[in-house]
Design a protein around this motif. Structure first.
Motif, PDB file in Angstrom:
ATOM      1  N   PHE A   1      76.785  33.777  54.763  1.00  0.00           N
ATOM      2  CA  PHE A   1      76.504  32.348  54.799  1.00  0.00           C
ATOM      3  C   PHE A   1      76.291  31.877  53.366  1.00  0.00           C
ATOM      4  O   PHE A   1      75.371  32.341  52.679  1.00  0.00           O
ATOM      5  N   VAL A   2      77.135  30.963  52.924  1.00  0.00           N
ATOM      6  CA  VAL A   2      77.137  30.554  51.521  1.00  0.00           C
ATOM      7  C   VAL A   2      77.158  29.032  51.440  1.00  0.00           C
ATOM      8  O   VAL A   2      78.040  28.380  52.010  1.00  0.00           O
ATOM      9  N   GLY A   3      76.196  28.468  50.721  1.00  0.00           N
ATOM     10  CA  GLY A   3      76.140  27.029  50.537  1.00  0.00           C
ATOM     11  C   GLY A   3      76.634  26.627  49.170  1.00  0.00           C
ATOM     12  O   GLY A   3      76.989  27.467  48.331  1.00  0.00           O
ATOM     13  N   VAL A   4      76.673  25.321  48.927  1.00  0.00           N
ATOM     14  CA  VAL A   4      77.023  24.798  47.607  1.00  0.00           C
ATOM     15  C   VAL A   4      75.833  23.980  47.104  1.00  0.00           C
ATOM     16  O   VAL A   4      75.093  23.387  47.889  1.00  0.00           O
ATOM     17  N   PRO A   5      75.620  23.934  45.793  1.00  0.00           N
ATOM     18  CA  PRO A   5      74.474  23.203  45.243  1.00  0.00           C
ATOM     19  C   PRO A   5      74.662  21.696  45.387  1.00  0.00           C
ATOM     20  O   PRO A   5      75.710  21.152  45.028  1.00  0.00           O
ATOM     21  N   SER A   6      73.646  21.032  45.918  1.00  0.00           N
ATOM     22  CA  SER A   6      73.689  19.578  46.006  1.00  0.00           C
ATOM     23  C   SER A   6      73.480  18.982  44.622  1.00  0.00           C
ATOM     24  O   SER A   6      72.738  19.524  43.803  1.00  0.00           O
TER      25      SER A   6
ATOM     26  N   ALA B   1      83.252  20.293  41.462  1.00  0.00           N
ATOM     27  CA  ALA B   1      83.042  20.526  42.886  1.00  0.00           C
ATOM     28  C   ALA B   1      83.357  21.973  43.258  1.00  0.00           C
ATOM     29  O   ALA B   1      84.471  22.454  43.018  1.00  0.00           O
ATOM     30  N   PRO B   2      82.378  22.682  43.832  1.00  0.00           N
ATOM     31  CA  PRO B   2      82.634  24.056  44.274  1.00  0.00           C
ATOM     32  C   PRO B   2      83.422  24.055  45.577  1.00  0.00           C
ATOM     33  O   PRO B   2      83.502  23.043  46.284  1.00  0.00           O
ATOM     34  N   THR B   3      83.980  25.191  45.905  1.00  0.00           N
ATOM     35  CA  THR B   3      84.736  25.315  47.150  1.00  0.00           C
ATOM     36  C   THR B   3      83.770  25.387  48.330  1.00  0.00           C
ATOM     37  O   THR B   3      82.772  26.094  48.283  1.00  0.00           O
ATOM     38  N   THR B   4      84.098  24.628  49.376  1.00  0.00           N
ATOM     39  CA  THR B   4      83.280  24.674  50.585  1.00  0.00           C
ATOM     40  C   THR B   4      83.307  26.080  51.171  1.00  0.00           C
ATOM     41  O   THR B   4      84.369  26.681  51.320  1.00  0.00           O
TER      42      THR B   4
END
Length: 510
Positions: free
Chosen positions: A318-323, A330-333
């Motif tokens: 489970f990997v999120g992206v920084p808000s 933009a990082p990859t979803t």
């Protein structure tokens, strides 16, 4: 000419706000209109509840979830909510939809109060629902039409804006009245009530639990703090027999989406499949759950990971992206919420029966934990309430999770989230509100309201965040209100402050 067009549009909207709305597939609770000249309360309640929850859930997905870093829309365009870049037209949706449903809730009360009907159950339920909806409106916008709202049929098309203090104090009066009305009231028609199936005793518990939520919201406001804290003490310690509150998740106020007829989640037809995949889950939201090995994230369905919140893993993780990432980076979803089309076994949050959460028992326990921590109540201790909050926040979704050898103590120890009396007050508030953040998952705008009230949980602020990196304090008023109700709009701005997202509402101000 443009100004006149706005006036006409505004008048039409204000009149529409005064009229009841409906939703399809309510035949099973509707009577033949030829047999009654006016709608009965049992005909109005379910549509109002469903339409209110529809607005809350759809707007939470695109607005408050972005503000509090559940999701990240991943765009460099204008109006990116996660950057605190909020367009004025964001204001219209909740204002229009919630005021429209207030007409229905008010009609439930007026028809139930008619001597020919005289139903205290529907009257009490109506007052609770009005308190709930008005609280969301005033916490979103600040000063709003209250005492004169929804009176288009009486010729009031330009209602006065009332001060938030006066609104809150009257909401408290309405909740007191509801508690009295529902004391011993017979159950109402089960089919008319998709929350408690007509059980007035449970509505009474919810009303008093909501009362505690709203009292705590004002507890830091100096000019009312003494009275508010005294009332919290009265409800919990002194007069608790007269103020029953939730005692388990069985009492949770949830509009359960069965998937049948009008009880179909608004996400089914209101959100496209690609729109579920588009927002990424934020690093803050995902990282805590991963660190804790939280069962809401790791429960298996048909052998595939995703948990009860139906979150898609990325390469097994489970990997999120920084808000708030810097524009152009933009990082990859990675992880996102499953839609029905791609969730394991058809499971997705899109069709989650518990998605219509209004208030649950876990939230109440964290309210009591904070009240105990600050000395507002003498019954119980913070740790007991905190532990109960952690446990019930999980068992709300997974009723049988805490069985031997897994206990709430073993879970907290493994997750390194045990209560520690040696910590400072601020650190204890952070511990409570990190857990409360997840308990309020997708509960209208409550995470946003609580973060504004307490500053907890502490959310990371990325380099791309605007508004001086300060959490927006409100939404602006809908633009059409400036032309449709100019005198009262001007008075409201003069009282509250500029009509911008950085102007604090009354309870936020020192």
């Amino acid at each position: 000419m443009k100004r006149n067009i706005y006036k006409i549009m505004g008048a039409i909207m204000l009149f529409a706000i005064a009229q009841p709305s409906c939703k399809k597939d309510f035949q099973q609770i509707n009577t033949n209109p030829n047999t009654s000249p006016t709608a009965l309360p049992q005909q109005l309640l379910a549509p109002a509840l469903v339409n209110t929850m529809t607005a809350n859930m759809l707007k939470a997905r695109t607005f408050s979830n972005e503000l509090v870093q559940i999701t990240v829309a991943e765009t460099d365009g204008e109006g990116a909510v996660f950057r605190y870049d909020i367009r004025p037209n964001q204001a219209d949706y909740m204002w229009n939809n919630l005021y429209q449903q207030l007409s229905n809730f008010k009609d439930v009360y007026s028809t139930a109060a008619d001597p020919l009907v005289a139903n205290k159950g529907y009257q009490g339920i109506s007052l609770i629902c009005q308190a709930w909806v008005y609280s969301i409106l005033t916490d979103t916008y600040g000063d709003i039409p209250y005492f004169q709202s929804n009176m288009g049929r009486d010729g009031i098309f330009e209602p006065a804006f009332d001060k938030q203090k006066d609104i809150y104090l009257d909401i408290f009066k309405q909740l007191e009245n509801a508690n009295t009305l529902l004391n011993g009231a017979p159950n109402v028609v089960a089919a008319s009530d998709p929350v408690y199936a007509g059980n007035c005793a449970q509505w009474r518990k919810f009303g008093n639990s909501l009362y505690l939520r709203l009292l705590l919201r004002l507890s830091g406001k100096a000019e009312v703090a003494n009275d508010v804290i005294a009332k919290i003490h009265d409800i919990v310690d002194v007069n608790k027999a007269n103020y029953p509150i939730m005692t388990s998740n069985t009492d949770a106020a949830v509009l359960r989406w069965t998937g049948v007829g009008y009880l179909t989640s608004p996400f089914i037809n209101g959100v496209r499949e690609q729109d579920w995949r588009a927002p990424a889950l934020s690093s803050f939201f995902i990282n805590n759950l991963t660190k804790w090995q939280d069962p809401r994230l790791y429960t298996l369905f048909n052998g595939a990971p995703g948990g009860v919140w139906s979150i898609a893993p990325s390469s097994g993780n489970f990997v999120g992206v920084p808000s708030g990432y810097a524009a152009g980076t933009a990082p990859t979803t990675k992880s996102y919420f499953y839609s029905t089309a791609n969730g394991p076994g058809g499971k997705s949050y899109e069709s989650e029966p518990l998605g219509g959460n209004i208030m649950n028992y876990g939230e109440l326990q964290f309210i009591l934990a904070e009240a105990s921590l600050k000395g507002y109540i003498t019954t119980g201790i913070p740790k007991t309430y905190y532990d109960a909050g952690v446990q019930n926040a999980i068992t709300f979704w997974l009723p049988t999770y805490f069985t031997a050898p897994i206990t709430v103590a073993s879970y907290e120890t493994a997750a390194d989230i045990t209560w520690n009396d040696a910590l400072s007050l601020d650190d204890k508030m952070e511990i409570i509100h990190v857990q409360k953040y997840y308990t309020l998952f997708w509960t209208d705008f409550q995470e946003w309201f609580e973060n504004r009230r307490t500053g907890h949980p502490v959310l990371p602020k990325g380099p791309g965040v605007l508004n001086n990196k300060i959490m927006p304090a409100r939404l602006n008023y809908p633009v059409y209100v400036q032309s449709a109700n100019p005198a009262n709009y001007t008075a409201a701005v003069a009282n509250q402050g500029p009509d911008v997202i950085s102007t604090q509402v009354w309870w936020q101000k020192p």
